[in-house]
Design a protein around this motif. Structure first.
Motif, PDB file in Angstrom:
ATOM      1  N   THR A 146       0.821  -1.212   0.000  1.00  0.00           N
ATOM      2  CA  THR A 146       0.000   0.000   0.000  1.00  0.00           C
ATOM      3  C   THR A 146       0.852   1.259   0.000  1.00  0.00           C
ATOM      4  OG1 THR A 146      -1.812  -1.131   1.137  1.00  0.00           O
ATOM      5  CG2 THR A 146      -1.751   1.272   1.290  1.00  0.00           C
ATOM      6  N   TRP A 147       1.940   1.267   0.771  1.00  0.00           N
ATOM      7  CA  TRP A 147       2.681   2.520   0.944  1.00  0.00           C
ATOM      8  C   TRP A 147       3.365   2.978  -0.338  1.00  0.00           C
ATOM      9  CZ3 TRP A 147       7.697   4.018   0.206  1.00  0.00           C
ATOM     10  CH2 TRP A 147       8.655   3.009   0.016  1.00  0.00           C
ATOM     11  N   HIS A 148       3.791   2.031  -1.186  1.00  0.00           N
ATOM     12  CA  HIS A 148       4.504   2.451  -2.400  1.00  0.00           C
ATOM     13  C   HIS A 148       3.641   2.353  -3.651  1.00  0.00           C
ATOM     14  CE1 HIS A 148       5.098  -1.702  -3.797  1.00  0.00           C
ATOM     15  NE2 HIS A 148       5.494  -2.028  -2.578  1.00  0.00           N
ATOM     16  N   ALA A 149       2.333   2.102  -3.487  1.00  0.00           N
ATOM     17  CA  ALA A 149       1.450   2.064  -4.651  1.00  0.00           C
ATOM     18  C   ALA A 149       1.308   3.466  -5.236  1.00  0.00           C
ATOM     19  CB  ALA A 149       0.084   1.525  -4.253  1.00  0.00           C
TER      20      ALA A 149
ATOM     21  N   PRO B  68      -2.696   6.396  -1.349  1.00  0.00           N
ATOM     22  CA  PRO B  68      -2.990   5.090  -0.739  1.00  0.00           C
ATOM     23  C   PRO B  68      -2.973   5.108   0.783  1.00  0.00           C
ATOM     24  CG  PRO B  68      -1.493   4.837  -2.595  1.00  0.00           C
ATOM     25  CD  PRO B  68      -1.594   6.302  -2.331  1.00  0.00           C
ATOM     26  N   ALA B  69      -1.988   5.803   1.365  1.00  0.00           N
ATOM     27  CA  ALA B  69      -1.913   5.836   2.828  1.00  0.00           C
ATOM     28  C   ALA B  69      -3.099   6.592   3.413  1.00  0.00           C
ATOM     29  CB  ALA B  69      -0.600   6.481   3.270  1.00  0.00           C
ATOM     30  N   ASP B  70      -3.474   7.699   2.787  1.00  0.00           N
ATOM     31  CA  ASP B  70      -4.575   8.504   3.313  1.00  0.00           C
ATOM     32  C   ASP B  70      -5.907   7.758   3.246  1.00  0.00           C
ATOM     33  OD1 ASP B  70      -2.807  10.525   3.817  1.00  0.00           O
ATOM     34  OD2 ASP B  70      -3.388  11.769   2.101  1.00  0.00           O
ATOM     35  N   VAL B  71      -6.171   7.079   2.118  1.00  0.00           N
ATOM     36  CA  VAL B  71      -7.456   6.381   2.013  1.00  0.00           C
ATOM     37  C   VAL B  71      -7.497   5.196   2.973  1.00  0.00           C
ATOM     38  CG1 VAL B  71      -6.848   4.780   0.122  1.00  0.00           C
ATOM     39  CG2 VAL B  71      -9.199   5.570   0.375  1.00  0.00           C
TER      40      VAL B  71
END
Length: 832
Positions: free
Chosen positions: A44-47, A150-153
């Protein structure tokens, strides 16, 4: 920390957070989520955070569409901005074939209700002048699409889950799962930071849960080992680069706002704006699979070294498409693991062989799919079934024959094919042939061009015996491909004479025991056949929709031979066994054996098929063995074809006089040779799956996975003759309460001269969309296109004139009576 919950979610990426949120929203507030590190610390973090609505799958399109709509509501509910930039998505095409692909995709999008528009190169240039367009054929634009942080959602969904009562626990690594018969005991270690590494702290935890969902991303292989199952989800490297600001882009944005996401499918990349610069994400050849057995403990939110040479061609093509990007230097680079599966679809649903264990693994587009996956999986868990048919994502579509090497090679292939033309007649080459019937080489020598079903090689059609390497690949098209003429010849030959089809991939189960009859009577909706007879029937879901289609052959009072779709052997076996176990206290012992690989199957059909078989039958009176008196339609008999003992079933999926010949698989080549010899006087023709698919549509025979699925009841499929309402059966009440929301019909289509429908197209009455096709093809009997599909009940009457969307145009279609070819089944029942 809770020690007892209704549902436990393992994995704190976007998918896991969405599942926890949606379970709580569906009413299961007693939910916990475990994350071994920090939320978003996996892929998720690097998407890149793209939200591509483009998808050929009806189910996946619904999932992605839900996600895009859902993410726009999160800030109002949670107060957290999910970072959604609704900038649109411009998907460009350099070739006519690519535009054909977009048009077929748009047909699926239209049935889901996803907005889109078509643009010419001139219109593209006018709206987005930074792009070079002279070598484009056009583009498809999604105005509601864009990208998200991605991190926020993920954090927004996690907050929404907490607000609904979900407990989220970080630094919890699961080390074991134990099923007690009524609940899962999940044990593991509480993790701690030491020297930058994540290690067990020495403290442990234990949680009991009625249901467990694994959403472990790159750690899926570790999960598989802990559960004792196979999960063919293995990560593949994905690189993307971020440029320094592009002055031309900065200037354009100052006047026009943010630039849309770009996809040049023929160049195999996506590009989006990032702080005045560009993010380039290519899908190149040669990206390797990683972590085939487990993710190293030292690998946390880490990346792999960048391999710029591998993406050089894609980088140069970005400069070609966006000339101003050439002056922007490289700022950042990312090369991280993203999970894939052999077919690119995630694994969402019940774990094979396990109770109350649910998988949500193998997401190559995890951010896009997270919201919808949580929504529809929660429906499956809470309500018993999702409102859309999720079978195409079911983890049980892969069997135990799948190995680590298979998953690695197919996942690498899937990655490299993200932007390769997705022909509906596409057959990918990696790991093939793998599962072959004995007659494979004989059929190949006669020109067979194979497709792959559940790992089995199955002839799609028969080209020239001397066809060169790559013949099938070159025959593919979004219209009538090079294979079309061969399929038409096969279909005509079977209608006029006799055809032979290899159907060995059929799933086959032997169900027996003192409780077998009572169990199957409850398990399926049709009445059971008498000994020596057969019935077509359906096993329903608890929601009353079609879970599986079976041909049941009653061999003795307590012994039944079940035949079902070859693509779903493991899916069917798991469902059968679990249902039999659940009802043992009610019906007694029921034994279920998968005998798929023990029996080969040839289907012989056509007006001359009896004559062919009569030359092989060994009997005191061979001329009468296959007569109506001794062998009526919808019956089964043991016969001898020369030296091959055969269970012959008088049924034909093509709608002609015919038999299925179930034989010991070790005798298949012997039987094949005898059949071909006996068929010479009548020019017995080898027939592939594509011609068979056309022929079954002329008879309005529904197919599981298209017309039949978990989103329609057998009554909506218009199959009341296979439903015995005088008895009680699984899903009966739900089926009756559902009523008729839509109805399955057969349509003849006056379409374009060079194309037939594929079964993904929208149906219109005037300007109103009233349904969709689920199957499509060509009818040799009527000389035009044909299709099956679902429409609103008021549009289902024969003679109703509708329109079908093909290649962006609406073409006339007419609803016809079921079985427009030989509606009285006279050809099937003909005596001899």
């Amino acid at each position: 920390m809770r020690t007892q919950v209704k549902a436990l979610v393992v994995g704190g990426g976007a998918v896991g957070a969405s599942i926890a949120y949606h379970l709580a929203r569906a009413g299961w507030t007693d939910v916990a989520l475990l994350e071994r590190d920090e939320l978003t610390s996996g892929s998720t973090w690097h998407a890149a955070g793209l939200l591509p609505l483009f998808n050929m799958s009806y189910a996946t399109s619904h999932i992605h569409d839900y996600s895009v709509k859902f993410y726009k509501t999160l800030e109002e509910e949670t107060g957290l901005n999910a970072g959604f930039s609704v900038v649109g998505n411009l998907r460009m095409a350099q070739s006519r074939a690519r535009m054909d692909e977009f048009e077929l995709y748009a047909a699926t999008a239209e049935t889901v209700g996803i907005p889109h528009e078509w643009l010419t190169p001139a219109q593209i240039r006018e709206r987005w002048p930074l792009l070079r367009t002279e070598d484009l054929r056009g583009a498809l634009f999604h105005p509601t699409d864009g990208y998200i942080n991605p991190a926020d959602v993920t954090q927004a969904m996690a907050k929404g889950a907490r607000q609904r009562g979900v407990e989220i626990l970080r630094k919890r690594q699961v080390d074991s799962y134990e099923w007690t018969g009524g609940e899962w005991i999940v044990r593991g270690a509480i993790m701690a930071e030491r020297g930058g590494n994540l290690v067990p702290s020495g403290e442990e935890f234990e949680i009991r849960a009625e249901h467990v969902v694994t959403a472990t991303g790159n750690h899926a292989q570790r999960t598989a080992k802990l559960l004792g199952i196979k999960i063919p989800a293995i990560p593949v490297e994905h690189q993307y680069i971020v440029t320094e600001p592009d002055p031309a882009l900065v200037d354009w944005r100052r006047q026009n706002g943010e630039h849309p996401v770009l996809r040049d499918a023929d160049a195999r990349w996506y590009v989006r704006e990032e702080r005045g610069g560009w993010i380039l994400g290519p899908y190149e050849d040669g990206a390797p699979a990683r972590f085939p057995f487990d993710v190293p403990d030292s690998f946390r939110a880490d990346l792999f070294p960048l391999d710029l040479e591998r993406i050089e061609e894609e980088y140069l093509s970005m400069i070609h498409r966006i000339p101003s990007s050439e002056t922007a230097g490289l700022k950042d680079d990312y090369n991280g693991p993203i999970c894939y599966t052999p077919d690119g679809n995630p694994l969402v649903g019940p774990a094979p062989g396990l109770r109350n264990m649910w998988l949500a693994e193998g997401f190559s587009f995890g951010i896009t799919a997270a919201g919808g996956t949580g929504h529809y999986l929660a429906q499956m868990m809470v309500d018993g079934e999702a409102e859309i048919d999720m079978a195409s994502l079911d983890p049980r579509r892969y069997g135990d024959w799948v190995t680590t090497e298979y998953a690695m090679r197919k996942n690498e292939e899937c990655y490299s094919h993200v932007y390769v033309l997705h022909h509906p007649d596409e057959e990918r080459a990696a790991c093939r042939p793998l599962r072959t019937a004995p007659c494979h080489d004989r059929m190949k020598a006669r020109g067979a061009q194979f497709g792959c079903v559940n790992g089995w090689e199955r002839p799609n059609y028969f080209g020239p015996p001397d066809a060169p390497e790559g013949f099938d690949r070159d025959a593919r098209s979004f219209r009538r491909g090079g294979w079309w003429q061969y399929a038409r010849t096969e279909a005509q030959a079977l209608r006029e004479g006799a055809g032979l089809i290899d159907a060995s991939a059929f799933a086959k189960h032997w169900v027996s025991g003192p409780g077998a009859a009572a169990f199957l009577d409850w398990f399926t909706c049709n009445r059971l056949p008498r000994v020596g007879r057969i019935n077509l029937t359906y096993a329903l879901t608890e929601a009353g929709t079609v879970r599986t289609e079976y041909t049941i052959v009653r061999r003795r009072e307590d012994g039944f031979y079940l035949v079902s779709a070859g693509a779903w052997a493991d899916y069917d076996r798991d469902f059968l066994r679990k249902a039999a176990e659940d009802m043992r206290g009610t019906f007694g012992e029921v034994l279920v054996h998968d005998v798929t690989t023990q029996w080969g199957v040839f289907a012989i059909a056509g007006p001359k098929s009896r004559e062919v078989l009569n030359r092989l039958v060994v009997d005191a009176d061979p001329g009468t063995v296959l007569s109506n008196a001794r062998f009526p339609w919808l019956s089964a008999r043991d016969i001898e074809l020369k030296m091959c003992p055969t269970l012959a079933i008088r049924v034909a999926y093509t709608g002609e006089l015919g038999w299925e010949l179930h034989h010991p698989v070790e005798m298949q080549n012997y039987l094949f040779d005898r059949l071909m010899e006996a068929g010479e006087p009548d020019r017995l023709t080898l027939v592939g799956a594509r011609a068979q698919n056309w022929l079954r549509q002329e008879k309005s025979y529904r197919a599981f996975g298209t017309e039949l699925g978990r989103d329609a009841t057998p009554l909506e499929a218009d199959l009341p003759r296979f439903v015995d309402l005088s008895k009680e059966f699984r899903g009966k009440r739900a089926m009756e309460e559902t009523g008729i929301r839509s109805k399955c019909v057969t349509l003849l289509v006056d379409g374009p001269e060079d194309a037939d429908p594929w079964g993904r197209e929208a149906l219109y009455a005037g300007e109103t969309r009233v349904g969709r096709l689920t199957s499509g093809g060509y009818s040799v009997a009527f000389g035009k296109s044909i299709g099956l599909g679902y429409v609103r009940p008021e549009h289902a009457a024969p003679g109703t004139r509708l329109m079908v969307r093909m290649q962006t145009r609406l073409w006339p279609a007419e609803v016809v009576e079921d079985s427009p070819y030989d509606p009285k089944n006279a050809r099937i029942r003909v005596d001899g």
